[in-house]
Design a protein around this motif. Structure first.
Motif: not given
Length: 265
Positions: A66, A69-71, A91, A135, A176, A179
């Motif tokens: 992970v 900066e991932e959603n 995060y 993500d 995604k 993801g």
């Protein structure tokens, strides 16, 4: 010696039950873990609780899968400090959902100064998000709470299987391409992979474990990757067994003992 929990001993595990706040929130029946009224009442007075250890216990694994900066979608966030701990670790985008409005309102107020954390009341079976927006979807103990009524460790009941299928379809839908669905649980692969190994979900399965004297498991399911040949064979076998008449059901004890409270470190 390391101990790994499996579903055949769910109601048999007693770890650190001397913590008074756990006994205070002990339900009179395991089935209440699936009752939103139980959680609403509990969240009115309980400040925080961690299933399967806090962020520091599996941070080393999470960082491998992970990006900061991932959603991220936190599925069934509860009153865990996990999202806040991840926020403090860098995060930057975590959406938290839970079906308890008491929990969501309390957590939103507690973390109102953290703009990167959002809180929504939502049913995991019907996520109100467009396709392919996250993500990462992360759950810690949420699916385990949905399994509290199960008595046969090798075969999930039809109703629970339907519930989990709805949730997993939704998880796959909002991910995604590329993801990851991160699932943190006490369930060993020979019990849990059977729930995840479906081509319909369009993901591959990897698993890791953490903990010293007691092992928990972290599953990483990557959207858009095929099941391994082993997991595809597992799916075919389970489909064949589902069509065959049941002959030898192995039941565990009824829910006279606590389920989730007994497995947190």
């Amino acid at each position: 010696m390391s101990i790994s929990c499996n579903q055949s001993t769910l109601c048999k595990i007693f770890i650190d039950l001397t913590q008074t706040h756990r006994m205070e929130y002990l339900p009179d029946s395991n089935v209440r873990y699936k009752d939103v009224d139980y959680w609403n009442e509990r969240y009115r007075t309980e400040e925080s609780f961690e299933w399967f250890g806090d962020f520091t216990k599996f941070d080393h694994l999470l960082r491998q899968h992970v990006g900061t900066e991932e959603n991220i979608l936190m599925l069934g966030c509860g009153n865990s400090a996990l999202s806040y701990d991840m926020y403090r670790a860098g995060y930057t985008s975590i959406t938290n959902v839970d079906y308890s409005n008491v929990c969501v309102e309390s957590m939103a107020e507690r973390h109102k100064d953290c703009a990167q954390l959002s809180w929504l009341c939502m049913d995991a079976r019907r996520l109100a998000f467009p396709d392919g927006v996250f993500d990462v979807v992360l759950e810690k103990g949420t699916l385990d709470a949905m399994l509290v009524e199960e008595r046969d460790p090798w075969k999930v009941s039809e109703n629970t299987a339907r519930l989990l299928h709805q949730v997993l379809l939704e998880v796959s839908r909002v991910l995604k391409p590329g993801g990851r669905f991160i699932s943190v649980t006490f369930a060993q692969p020979h019990f849990r992979k059977g729930l995840y190994a479906r081509a319909e979900y369009d993901w591959s399965i990897k698993h890791y474990h953490y903990g010293n004297s007691f092992h928990y498991f972290l599953y990483v399911l990557t959207k858009g990757e095929e099941l391994s040949s082993e997991d595809a064979a597992l799916e075919r076998r389970l489909l064949d067994e589902a069509e065959a008449p049941s002959t030898n059901i192995r039941f565990q004890e009824a829910d006279s003992e606590d389920f989730l409270n007994n497995i947190g470190l």
